[in-house]
Design a protein around this motif. Structure first.
Motif, PDB file in Angstrom:
ATOM      1  N   ASN A 165      42.235  63.763  37.325  1.00  0.00           N
ATOM      2  CA  ASN A 165      43.341  63.605  36.385  1.00  0.00           C
ATOM      3  C   ASN A 165      43.315  62.206  35.773  1.00  0.00           C
ATOM      4  O   ASN A 165      42.788  61.260  36.362  1.00  0.00           O
ATOM      5  CB  ASN A 165      44.664  63.831  37.126  1.00  0.00           C
ATOM      6  CG  ASN A 165      45.853  63.822  36.197  1.00  0.00           C
ATOM      7  OD1 ASN A 165      45.742  64.205  35.031  1.00  0.00           O
ATOM      8  ND2 ASN A 165      46.997  63.387  36.696  1.00  0.00           N
ATOM      9  N   ASN A 201      41.122  65.232  29.733  1.00  0.00           N
ATOM     10  CA  ASN A 201      42.315  64.953  28.921  1.00  0.00           C
ATOM     11  C   ASN A 201      42.694  63.475  29.001  1.00  0.00           C
ATOM     12  O   ASN A 201      43.803  63.096  29.378  1.00  0.00           O
ATOM     13  CB  ASN A 201      43.491  65.825  29.386  1.00  0.00           C
ATOM     14  CG  ASN A 201      44.673  65.759  28.424  1.00  0.00           C
ATOM     15  OD1 ASN A 201      44.505  65.454  27.243  1.00  0.00           O
ATOM     16  ND2 ASN A 201      45.860  66.020  28.940  1.00  0.00           N
ATOM     17  N   ARG A 202      41.754  62.608  28.627  1.00  0.00           N
ATOM     18  CA  ARG A 202      41.961  61.164  28.724  1.00  0.00           C
ATOM     19  C   ARG A 202      43.162  60.699  27.916  1.00  0.00           C
ATOM     20  O   ARG A 202      43.336  61.075  26.761  1.00  0.00           O
ATOM     21  CB  ARG A 202      40.709  60.415  28.259  1.00  0.00           C
ATOM     22  CG  ARG A 202      39.574  60.466  29.242  1.00  0.00           C
ATOM     23  CD  ARG A 202      38.471  59.520  28.843  1.00  0.00           C
ATOM     24  NE  ARG A 202      38.916  58.135  28.808  1.00  0.00           N
ATOM     25  CZ  ARG A 202      38.124  57.111  28.518  1.00  0.00           C
ATOM     26  NH1 ARG A 202      36.851  57.328  28.226  1.00  0.00           N
ATOM     27  NH2 ARG A 202      38.588  55.869  28.510  1.00  0.00           N
ATOM     28  N   GLN A 203      43.969  59.857  28.526  1.00  0.00           N
ATOM     29  CA  GLN A 203      45.177  59.332  27.902  1.00  0.00           C
ATOM     30  C   GLN A 203      44.940  57.906  27.392  1.00  0.00           C
ATOM     31  O   GLN A 203      45.690  56.982  27.707  1.00  0.00           O
ATOM     32  CB  GLN A 203      46.336  59.356  28.903  1.00  0.00           C
ATOM     33  CG  GLN A 203      46.622  60.723  29.476  1.00  0.00           C
ATOM     34  CD  GLN A 203      47.039  61.715  28.400  1.00  0.00           C
ATOM     35  OE1 GLN A 203      47.890  61.428  27.565  1.00  0.00           O
ATOM     36  NE2 GLN A 203      46.429  62.899  28.421  1.00  0.00           N
TER      37      GLN A 203
END
Length: 331
Positions: free
Chosen positions: A214, A144-146
């Motif tokens: 994360n 879930n790369r931001q």
């Protein structure tokens, strides 16, 4: 993997004291992120399950920051006994800063991470747990790369290319990794090569794996990654692929190319002689082909000779070192 199919693994049977932990963090204009990052890391490392990794140190390598990061690092290093700050004389790039931090570290285990706080320090215990299974490198895989598409796309392209040169991991661009310190000191870092450290280690025979980590949004500062670094990194990747496959046998590459080019020119030349001597055709209509034949033959010879010279230089290069690494000797 050894030649007989047995997987090489770092021996941890007698390992009790890891001799300390070094967290290496390259910094470039991250004034708003440094202090909260230190607080986060210290909170994580103070947990009881990480007592076996003491003493620990935080090594910040400042790559010529201009936003006040140096002043802040100096103050924080004076405040915390576990914080060390290195100041590079100018902006050399992330790979150089990372190499400087690694060279200055003292721990037997090295954790690398970015200073932008997008890497989560709470993932460090998970990486260390995986490392204890006997790996030499545990690479983080961001889920879930931001990041904006302008940063994700170049990273995806480089990862796709890098997977063809080494281990089957899915995120070469994630800086959050755990290494055996000796393995890092067994390779050279230059250019944009920090992204391909797992591939370099893999081709040295070290054991590589990955685990999910994360990924957080950047709160302060701006990203330094883009199309320009993609191009530089891709060129470094091409050289890395060449070096891994042909550094000890360049004649295999250049000799093969030269032989193919020379053979094509020779076949065209034989065909021209056949049409002139057997069929009696004039050479005048075939002058462009004659020039092509001459160019191919000469170019093929030049490539072959270049391969011979490269082979000679390779022999000189390896005179004082072995082109392999022995992991373990059992007597």
């Amino acid at each position: 993997m050894s030649s007989d199919g047995v997987e090489l693994k770092r021996d941890t049977s007698d390992q009790v004291d890891y001799g300390g932990l070094s967290i290496v963090i390259p910094v470039y204009n991250e004034q708003g992120n440094i202090e909260p990052l230190i607080d986060e890391i210290l909170n994580v490392l103070s947990a009881s399950e990480l007592e076996e990794y003491t003493p620990f140190e935080l090594v910040f390598a400042d790559d010529g920051s201009t936003d006040g990061s140096r002043r802040q690092l100096r103050e924080l290093a004076e405040r915390h006994d576990t914080v060390r700050a290195l100041f590079l004389s100018r902006n050399f790039g992330q790979t150089a800063a990372l190499a400087a931090g690694i060279d200055a570290s003292t721990g037997d285990i090295i954790v690398t991470m970015d200073a932008d706080r997008q890497n989560d320090p709470n993932d460090i215990p998970r990486l260390l747990k995986k490392y204890k299974e006997g790996y030499d490198c545990v690479s983080g895989r961001r889920v879930n790369r931001q990041d904006p598409i302008t940063k994700r796309l170049p990273s995806t392209i480089q990862t796709y290319l890098a997977k063809r040169t080494g281990p089957d991991i899915h995120d070469f661009g994630c800086t959050l990794k755990v290494y055996n310190a000796d393995s890092l000191r067994d390779i050279d870092l230059y250019g944009e090569g920090h992204r391909y450290i797992p591939a370099k280690l893999y081709n040295k025979g070290y054991r590589i794996t990955e685990t999910e980590v994360n990924h957080r949004e950047r709160k302060y500062g701006s990203s330094k990654y883009g199309a320009k670094r993609l191009m530089k990194g891709s060129l470094d990747l091409l050289f890395h692929a060449f070096w891994n496959r042909f550094s000890t046998r360049p004649l295999h590459l250049y000799g093969s190319i030269g032989t193919v080019v020379f053979s094509v020119g020779g076949l065209l030349g034989i065909h021209m002689l056949f049409t002139r001597l057997v069929l009696g055709n004039a050479l005048e209509p075939h002058l462009p082909r004659l020039l092509l034949v001459t160019a191919l033959v000469l170019f093929g010879l030049q490539i072959f000779i270049f391969g011979v010279l490269a082979e000679i230089l390779t022999r000189i290069y390896y005179q004082d070192q072995e082109p392999y690494r022995i992991q373990t000797i059992i007597e």
